[in-house]
Design a protein around this motif. Structure first.
Motif, mmCIF file in Angstrom:
data_model
loop_
_atom_site.group_PDB
_atom_site.id
_atom_site.type_symbol
_atom_site.label_atom_id
_atom_site.label_comp_id
_atom_site.label_asym_id
_atom_site.label_seq_id
_atom_site.Cartn_x
_atom_site.Cartn_y
_atom_site.Cartn_z
ATOM 1 N N LEU A 143 0.891 -1.206 -0.098
ATOM 2 C CA LEU A 143 -0.034 0.015 0.015
ATOM 3 C C LEU A 143 0.746 1.174 -0.038
ATOM 4 O O LEU A 143 0.857 2.005 -0.890
ATOM 5 C CB LEU A 143 -1.030 0.042 1.142
ATOM 6 N N THR A 144 1.803 1.376 0.824
ATOM 7 C CA THR A 144 2.684 2.349 1.146
ATOM 8 C C THR A 144 3.389 2.783 -0.175
ATOM 9 O O THR A 144 3.930 1.797 -0.911
ATOM 10 C CB THR A 144 3.788 2.305 2.249
ATOM 11 N N GLU A 145 3.698 4.137 -0.457
ATOM 12 C CA GLU A 145 4.242 4.713 -1.578
ATOM 13 C C GLU A 145 5.461 5.644 -1.146
ATOM 14 O O GLU A 145 5.416 6.095 -0.181
ATOM 15 C CB GLU A 145 3.505 5.157 -2.637
ATOM 16 N N GLY A 149 2.147 7.132 3.307
ATOM 17 C CA GLY A 149 2.169 6.116 4.012
ATOM 18 C C GLY A 149 0.789 6.091 4.884
ATOM 19 O O GLY A 149 -0.326 5.497 4.710
ATOM 20 N N SER A 150 0.663 6.970 5.749
ATOM 21 C CA SER A 150 -0.386 7.415 6.580
ATOM 22 C C SER A 150 -1.615 7.661 5.832
ATOM 23 O O SER A 150 -2.696 7.412 5.993
ATOM 24 C CB SER A 150 -0.077 8.481 7.545
ATOM 25 N N ASP A 151 -1.437 8.641 4.667
ATOM 26 C CA ASP A 151 -2.606 9.041 3.971
ATOM 27 C C ASP A 151 -2.655 8.068 2.808
ATOM 28 O O ASP A 151 -2.670 8.354 1.518
ATOM 29 C CB ASP A 151 -2.415 10.362 3.560
ATOM 30 N N THR A 173 6.691 1.334 -1.531
ATOM 31 C CA THR A 173 8.179 1.007 -0.801
ATOM 32 C C THR A 173 7.657 0.463 0.787
ATOM 33 O O THR A 173 6.335 0.160 0.996
ATOM 34 C CB THR A 173 8.460 2.474 -0.551
ATOM 35 N N TYR A 174 8.757 -0.186 1.212
ATOM 36 C CA TYR A 174 8.669 -0.732 2.658
ATOM 37 C C TYR A 174 7.862 -1.917 2.630
ATOM 38 O O TYR A 174 6.900 -1.890 3.477
ATOM 39 C CB TYR A 174 8.114 0.250 3.699
ATOM 40 N N CYS A 175 7.809 -2.582 1.565
ATOM 41 C CA CYS A 175 7.001 -4.090 1.527
ATOM 42 C C CYS A 175 7.523 -5.261 2.266
ATOM 43 O O CYS A 175 8.579 -5.604 1.678
ATOM 44 C CB CYS A 175 6.616 -4.170 -0.072
ATOM 45 N N GLY A 389 -0.063 1.878 10.573
ATOM 46 C CA GLY A 389 -0.812 3.132 11.099
ATOM 47 C C GLY A 389 0.163 3.522 12.228
ATOM 48 O O GLY A 389 0.082 2.794 13.468
ATOM 49 N N THR A 390 0.675 4.810 12.173
ATOM 50 C CA THR A 390 1.523 5.473 13.244
ATOM 51 C C THR A 390 0.760 5.557 14.537
ATOM 52 O O THR A 390 -0.598 5.522 14.532
ATOM 53 C CB THR A 390 2.261 6.690 12.854
ATOM 54 N N GLY A 391 1.284 5.711 15.636
ATOM 55 C CA GLY A 391 0.766 6.023 16.987
ATOM 56 C C GLY A 391 -0.387 7.309 16.688
ATOM 57 O O GLY A 391 -1.531 7.297 17.203
HETATM 58 C C1 LIG Z 1 9.792 -2.347 8.807
HETATM 59 C C2 LIG Z 1 8.509 -1.862 8.061
HETATM 60 C C3 LIG Z 1 7.806 -2.696 7.518
HETATM 61 C C4 LIG Z 1 6.420 -2.140 6.550
HETATM 62 N N1 LIG Z 1 5.844 -3.178 6.077
HETATM 63 C C5 LIG Z 1 4.868 -2.623 5.115
HETATM 64 C C6 LIG Z 1 4.128 -3.472 4.130
HETATM 65 O O1 LIG Z 1 4.166 -4.601 4.325
HETATM 66 N N2 LIG Z 1 3.208 -3.017 3.347
HETATM 67 C C7 LIG Z 1 2.897 -1.630 3.324
HETATM 68 O O2 LIG Z 1 2.395 -1.201 2.617
HETATM 69 N N3 LIG Z 1 3.709 -0.662 4.195
HETATM 70 C C8 LIG Z 1 4.534 -1.141 5.053
HETATM 71 N N4 LIG Z 1 5.323 -0.234 5.801
HETATM 72 C C9 LIG Z 1 5.119 1.182 5.610
HETATM 73 C C10 LIG Z 1 4.562 1.727 6.803
HETATM 74 O O3 LIG Z 1 3.068 1.199 6.851
HETATM 75 C C11 LIG Z 1 4.615 3.009 6.958
HETATM 76 O O4 LIG Z 1 5.556 3.614 6.930
HETATM 77 C C12 LIG Z 1 3.250 3.773 7.646
HETATM 78 O O5 LIG Z 1 2.278 3.746 7.597
HETATM 79 C C13 LIG Z 1 3.799 5.335 7.985
HETATM 80 O O6 LIG Z 1 3.628 5.987 6.709
HETATM 81 P P1 LIG Z 1 5.020 6.923 6.215
HETATM 82 O O7 LIG Z 1 6.182 6.116 6.506
HETATM 83 O O8 LIG Z 1 4.780 7.431 4.819
HETATM 84 O O9 LIG Z 1 4.915 8.106 7.137
HETATM 85 P P2 LIG Z 1 3.818 9.303 7.230
HETATM 86 O O10 LIG Z 1 2.798 9.100 6.798
HETATM 87 O O11 LIG Z 1 4.760 10.241 6.181
HETATM 88 O O12 LIG Z 1 4.155 9.918 8.446
HETATM 89 C C14 LIG Z 1 5.277 10.811 9.082
HETATM 90 C C15 LIG Z 1 4.954 11.365 10.295
HETATM 91 O O13 LIG Z 1 3.660 11.999 10.392
HETATM 92 C C16 LIG Z 1 2.622 11.762 11.209
HETATM 93 N N5 LIG Z 1 1.367 12.044 10.451
HETATM 94 C C17 LIG Z 1 1.155 11.592 9.385
HETATM 95 N N6 LIG Z 1 -0.121 11.960 9.055
HETATM 96 C C18 LIG Z 1 -0.676 12.830 10.397
HETATM 97 C C19 LIG Z 1 -1.818 13.179 10.775
HETATM 98 N N7 LIG Z 1 -2.711 13.256 9.855
HETATM 99 N N8 LIG Z 1 -2.052 13.813 11.861
HETATM 100 C C20 LIG Z 1 -0.906 13.803 12.612
HETATM 101 N N9 LIG Z 1 0.363 13.137 12.446
HETATM 102 C C21 LIG Z 1 0.581 12.597 11.320
HETATM 103 C C22 LIG Z 1 3.019 10.319 11.371
HETATM 104 O O14 LIG Z 1 2.384 9.818 12.568
HETATM 105 C C23 LIG Z 1 4.439 10.238 11.531
HETATM 106 O O15 LIG Z 1 4.954 10.693 12.789
HETATM 107 C C24 LIG Z 1 6.446 -0.774 6.695
HETATM 108 C C25 LIG Z 1 7.252 0.020 7.165
HETATM 109 C C26 LIG Z 1 8.590 -0.296 7.923
HETATM 110 C C27 LIG Z 1 9.233 0.574 8.721
#
Ligand SMILES: Cc1cc2nc3c(=O)[nH]c(=O)nc-3n(C[C@H](O)[C@H](O)[C@H](O)COP(=O)(O)OP(=O)(O)OC[C@H]3O[C@@H](n4cnc5c(N)ncnc54)[C@H](O)[C@@H]3O)c2cc1C
Length: 409
Positions: A143-145, A149-151, A173-175, A389-391
């Motif tokens: 899912l993540t690009e 990620g979060s959005d 990315t991060y799959c 999904g982050t904290g």
């Molecule tokens: C080891 C590892 C394995 C993974 N495996 C997978 C996988 O198998 N498949 C997959 O699809 N993904 C995978 N992921 C990706 C992971 O799900 C994403 O890293 C995660 O969803 C966060 O997205 P991001 O890294 O783009 O951070 P961002 O979404 O850019 O977030 C960055 C910061 O901003 C904060 N933030 C973002 N939006 C908001 C908001 N609306 N309000 C308040 N704060 C916010 C976040 O909490 C974070 O602190 C993996 C990641 C890791 C590190």
């Protein structure tokens, strides 16, 4: 009536996984962290013992999970216990080594979307590689690009219909297990401006023309896990691999966004439980360290603030575990559990980080030594507050569920 005791079946399963974690996984964990992988024979033996990363439904070739009634039996109508089994298994496997849990062969995170949205034919096809007795295989979920990620509604990987194929272009990315997966559930959009309604999910099989693996990430923690970048360049995916089929999307509300989110209702309590397992492991490392050690000639455990810290750790670990089990229990009983799943995921990784940090701090230089397990736990635990999904996102989900009419910007 609230029952706080595990059923005898769940307790037996928990005991079995705990023994595996302590006696088989833990002795291999530091070396796997150093070399970034477990030996292939380790995966074979896990599969031979019946462990699978993600459940294969019984009707599609999987085995009834321990504690589950067999298909067709009279007791089939009873609530499932599979989510609680997954939570307990996740906790104790992560206790052995958090990397193992993401490495176990099976459909992994790709399983729930196939199970939730797939047609019967797609389930038969895509669960087939994971039937017991087959060579070990992995599924994955992309899912993540790089830019989001979060959005999740902001994904840009494009899918364009071309006859009896869809053409995919973009990057994921991060799959987890993305390089070795026999197939990956890939989320794409017909129109990046079209929001959720434009999103589609595809099962992209290894070897599909136009699909390749980019770089493998070198990470702070979970170093024995494979985390891959996936590249789609005019990747031709047959329409039969559109998850749910065209009809699913023609029905009102048929969007892969729902598939992605429903996956989390099942997976978030499991990921939270992994953080509980890590916290428990760090707590035990600290407890054993201070039980043996002396401070100024007196046993360290005589130190009252330290005893209070240990008691606080234990209290928070138990609270986190109960949140996970409650969310899993609700899923097992078919109750909506998004809020409770997010509560467990918001809480447990924070506890895990706090316990690991305190344990390392109290152990001083000993804790920071590379050959100490707590040093590895400290590095491993951070990501549990990031993936699935982050904290912050979990806290927003909970707030939205509590106050559905108020949009928080
Ligand atoms: C080891 C590892 C394995 C993974 N495996 C997978 C996988 O198998 N498949 C997959 O699809 N993904 C995978 N992921 C990706 C992971 O799900 C994403 O890293 C995660 O969803 C966060 O997205 P991001 O890294 O783009 O951070 P961002 O979404 O850019 O977030 C960055 C910061 O901003 C904060 N933030 C973002 N939006 C908001 C908001 N609306 N309000 C308040 N704060 C916010 C976040 O909490 C974070 O602190 C993996 C990641 C890791 C590190």
């Amino acid at each position: 009536m609230v029952a706080f005791r595990l059923s005898s079946r769940l307790a037996a399963f928990e005991g079995m996984v705990r023994d595996l974690a302590r006696n088989v996984i833990r002795p291999l964990a530091l070396e796997a962290d150093r070399t970034h992988s477990y030996p292939a024979s380790f995966y074979d033996s896990l599969a031979a013992m019946g462990y699978s990363g993600g459940q294969v439904p019984e009707e599609f070739g999987g085995e009834a999970a321990a504690g589950e009634p067999a298909a067709g039996s009279e007791s089939k109508k009873r609530p499932s216990s599979s989510n609680r089994l997954m939570v307990l298994g996740s906790e104790w496997l992560a206790y052995g080594d958090p990397s193992v849990i993401l490495n176990i062969p099976g459909p992994g995170l790709g399983g729930p979307p196939v199970q939730i949205t797939g047609t019967p034919e797609q389930k038969r096809r895509f669960f087939a590689p994971f039937k017991p007795g087959q060579p070990v295989a992995w599924g994955a979920y992309a899912l993540t690009e790089p830019h989001c990620g979060s959005d999740a509604k902001a994904i840009r990987t494009r899918c364009v219909k071309d006859g009896d194929h869809y053409i995919l272009n973009g990057r994921k990315t991060y799959c987890s297990n993305g390089a070795r997966a026999v197939w990956t559930v890939v989320f794409a959009t017909l129109d990046p401006e079209g929001g959720r309604a434009a999103q589609r999910a595809f099962v992209v099989e290894k070897g599909t023309p136009g699909f390749s693996v980019g770089k493998l990430e070198s990470k702070l923690g979970l170093r024995a896990c494979e985390t891959a970048e996936l590249v789609f360049e005019d990747c031709r995916v047959p329409v039969e691999n559109l998850l749910g089929g065209e009809e699913y999307y023609q029905r009102a509300g048929g969007t892969s966004f729902k598939t992605a989110m429903k996956t989390f209702d099942k997976s978030r309590p499991m990921v939270a439980a992994m953080a509980v397992g890590i916290a428990r492991a760090a707590y035990h490392e600290l407890r054993d360290f201070v039980s043996e050690g002396h401070l100024g000639g007196r046993p360290i455990l005589r130190n009252a603030p330290l005893r209070i810290t240990l008691a606080t750790m234990r209290r928070k670990i138990e609270a986190a575990r109960l949140l996970c089990l409650r969310a899993a229990w609700m899923a097992d009983h078919g109750e909506p559990n998004s809020k409770e799943a997010s509560m467990s995921k918001a809480y447990a990784p924070q506890i895990g980080q706090w316990v690991c940090s305190e344990a390392l701090h109290i152990m001083g230089g000993h804790g920071a030594q590379r050959e100490r397990f707590v040093e590895k736990l400290y590095r491993d635990v951070k990501v549990f507050d990031i993936f699935e999904g982050t904290g912050q996102i979990q806290r927003l989900v909970v707030a939205r569920r509590l106050m559905p009419n108020i949009r928080i910007q």
